[in-house]
Design a protein around this motif. Structure first.
Motif, PDB file in Angstrom:
ATOM      1  N   ILE A   1       0.865  -1.171   0.000  1.00 37.54           N
ATOM      2  CA  ILE A   1       0.000   0.000   0.000  1.00 37.54           C
ATOM      3  C   ILE A   1       0.901   1.221   0.000  1.00 37.54           C
ATOM      4  N   LEU A   2       1.105   1.793  -1.170  1.00 38.50           N
ATOM      5  CA  LEU A   2       2.128   2.816  -1.345  1.00 38.50           C
ATOM      6  C   LEU A   2       1.559   4.220  -1.446  1.00 38.50           C
ATOM      7  N   SER A   3       0.246   4.359  -1.378  1.00 37.26           N
ATOM      8  CA  SER A   3      -0.343   5.687  -1.532  1.00 37.26           C
ATOM      9  C   SER A   3      -1.543   5.832  -0.614  1.00 37.26           C
ATOM     10  N   ARG A   4      -1.942   7.072  -0.370  1.00 39.43           N
ATOM     11  CA  ARG A   4      -3.119   7.356   0.451  1.00 39.43           C
ATOM     12  C   ARG A   4      -4.378   6.760  -0.183  1.00 39.43           C
TER      13      ARG A   4
ATOM     14  N   GLU B   1      -6.911   4.031   1.466  1.00 39.53           N
ATOM     15  CA  GLU B   1      -8.357   4.255   1.587  1.00 39.53           C
ATOM     16  C   GLU B   1      -9.143   3.120   0.933  1.00 39.53           C
ATOM     17  N   SER B   2      -8.690   2.678  -0.226  1.00 38.99           N
ATOM     18  CA  SER B   2      -9.381   1.576  -0.910  1.00 38.99           C
ATOM     19  C   SER B   2      -9.326   0.301  -0.090  1.00 38.99           C
ATOM     20  N   ALA B   3      -8.150   0.032   0.527  1.00 36.95           N
ATOM     21  CA  ALA B   3      -8.014  -1.162   1.357  1.00 36.95           C
ATOM     22  C   ALA B   3      -8.946  -1.103   2.560  1.00 36.95           C
ATOM     23  N   ILE B   4      -9.044   0.067   3.190  1.00 32.08           N
ATOM     24  CA  ILE B   4      -9.919   0.215   4.360  1.00 32.08           C
ATOM     25  C   ILE B   4     -11.375   0.016   3.970  1.00 32.08           C
TER      26      ILE B   4
END
Length: 484
Positions: A121-124, A128-131
């Motif tokens: 997970i390299l970006s904000r 957010e998508s993972a959460i």
């Protein structure tokens, strides 16, 4: 074409003539293992039956140095470990059975697991998508996850508290040593003479029972004197405000030393925390105590948020003789200092630390004159917290109405009337305190009496479901006559 040479066997310390592949096939299993590791580039032949035969019938540690397969035929044994980096002299000899060690155990497993996620997970946006994906998949409450993350964060902070760390959390410069913190005014809310007399009697009783505060080397002992200042004042609020002390056990974690008194409004909203220490200290010790108070107020704010309340929380840092005032605003994440002021005395200096003289060294007059401003500042802070609690319950009554089917929150108009009365009580008591400083004690007493009546009216206006009181003295005459 196979390479022909004399192979040096590290197992039997002899040279084995012949080609290397042929030697590996014809020698026994111990030779196979050490020959394989001696050359570092060859592999054992694939078993024809699909069964792993390496080390069968023996107890050799090689079984734990390979990633074997024990499944279907055709699965291969992984390549041998290269010679480079291996100390051959430390390999086991015949007849020795070393303890089995799981070399595949990962050290710092938790760190590796977090690193695994961080690498992917390299970006904000990706975070957010993972959460969102995990919350939908597992039905997570995002507010609950946020609260749990903050709780863990505070737990981690508790093990390594420092003012540098906590100052940055409340937007302060650690090098300014609280000097850059914003300030708020603490006033003297006048206490009637009869009420103050009962407070002084409590101090005298406790002084004769427990001795001077410096004689006590525990926070619990020091808290007796702090309690004497609050006992009478808090009782005026009829359990709308009550004290919940919490004793922490001794531990290596500095945050878990001491005793704290949590003053809650209507049983749910924390409005005031009294943090009792053996010594407030100076320099780094004082900053450490302030850092721990910030963490404590932040934790209380989190608990308030869970119940739907957002109020400034007042903190009093004391050692039984010296007292400092602070406030934490969870909405802006700001931390401020309280200064005791007197508008009626021209040129008076605001006081950042209120100190009582030693009870056994000062005269009675000196001690009482120093005690009154302290108690009146406590009364002001309790009124301030009471107003904040009323405002919080007004907002909740506005959000939920009189009830949600399971609980009666009361009418918003009832809470608003109680708030208006409490504001008048606060204003009159502060005015009485200012007038008393000018020397007009008679008028100050009259205003203080009016303020006390307004507070009573405010308490009566609160919805019935929140009114409760411990009342014994109203029945004392009857009970005493019966028991006599």
């Amino acid at each position: 074409m196979p390479h022909s040479c004399d192979v040096n066997c590290n197992y039997c310390k002899t040279q084995v003539p012949g080609t290397l592949p042929q030697t590996i096939k014809t020698m026994g299993e111990p030779h196979q293992y050490f020959l394989k590791h001696s050359v570092g580039s060859q592999v054992l032949p694939e078993p024809t039956t699909g069964e792993c035969k390496v080390g069968k019938g023996h107890h050799y540690p090689h079984h734990h140095h390979h990633h074997h397969t024990h499944g279907e035929p055709g699965e291969t044994i992984s390549t041998a470990m290269p010679l480079r980096g291996i100390d051959i002299t430390k390999l086991p000899v015949r007849g020795y059975t070393p303890p089995l060690v799981n070399v595949h155990r990962h050290h710092h497993h938790e760190e590796h697991r977090h690193d695994y996620l961080d690498e992917r997970i390299l970006s904000r946006k990706g975070a957010e998508s993972a959460i969102i994906h995990l919350s939908k998949k597992h039905g997570l409450d995002l507010d609950g996850v946020r609260a749990k993350a903050l709780e863990r964060d505070l737990e981690q902070i508790a093990t390594s508290l420092s003012y540098t760390m906590m100052a940055q959390r409340v937007h302060l410069d650690p090098h300014a040593m609280v000097g850059d913190a914003p300030t708020f005014q603490v006033h003297r809310a006048r206490i009637r003479g009869s009420d103050f007399r009962s407070i002084v009697q409590d101090f005298e009783t406790l002084g004769n029972q427990y001795g001077p505060p410096p004689d006590h080397l525990t926070e619990a002992g020091r808290s007796r004197y702090v309690g004497a200042a609050f006992n009478t004042i808090v009782s005026w609020f009829r359990l709308m405000i009550y004290n919940r002390p919490e004793q922490f056990l001794e531990s290596e974690t500095p945050k878990k030393h001491g005793l704290r008194n949590y003053f809650k409004c209507f049983g749910g909203c924390t409005i005031l925390v009294v943090d009792i220490r053996l010594n407030l200290g100076i320099g780094r010790d004082r900053l450490t105590a302030i850092a721990q108070l910030i963490a404590e107020l932040e934790t209380c704010n989190l608990n308030n948020e869970k119940q739907g309340f957002m109020v400034p929380i007042i903190g009093i840092l004391c050692d039984g003789s010296s007292f400092e005032y602070f406030s934490y605003d969870g909405y802006s994440k700001s931390f401020s200092r309280g200064l005791l002021v007197s508008k009626s005395v021209p040129g008076s200096t605001a006081i950042a630390r209120v100190t009582l003289p030693p009870i056994t060294q000062a005269t009675g007059v000196e001690y009482i004159r120093a005690l009154r401003p302290l108690c009146e500042s406590f009364y002001f802070l309790l009124l301030k917290g009471f107003l904040a609690g009323l405002e919080a319950y007004i907002r909740r009554a506005g959000d939920y109405g009189a009830g949600n089917g399971t609980r009666n929150y009361g009418l918003e108009s009832e809470w608003e009337l109680a708030l208006a009365k409490a504001v008048f009580a606060r204003n009159k008591s502060v005015e009485a305190g200012e007038i008393a400083n000018t020397g007009d004690v008679m008028r100050a007493e009259k205003l203080a009496d009016e303020a006390k009546s307004l507070l009573e009216e405010s308490l009566v206006s609160i919805p019935v479901g929140y009114q409760r009181r411990v009342s014994l003295m109203s029945c004392f005459e009857i009970a005493d006559a019966i028991t006599a």
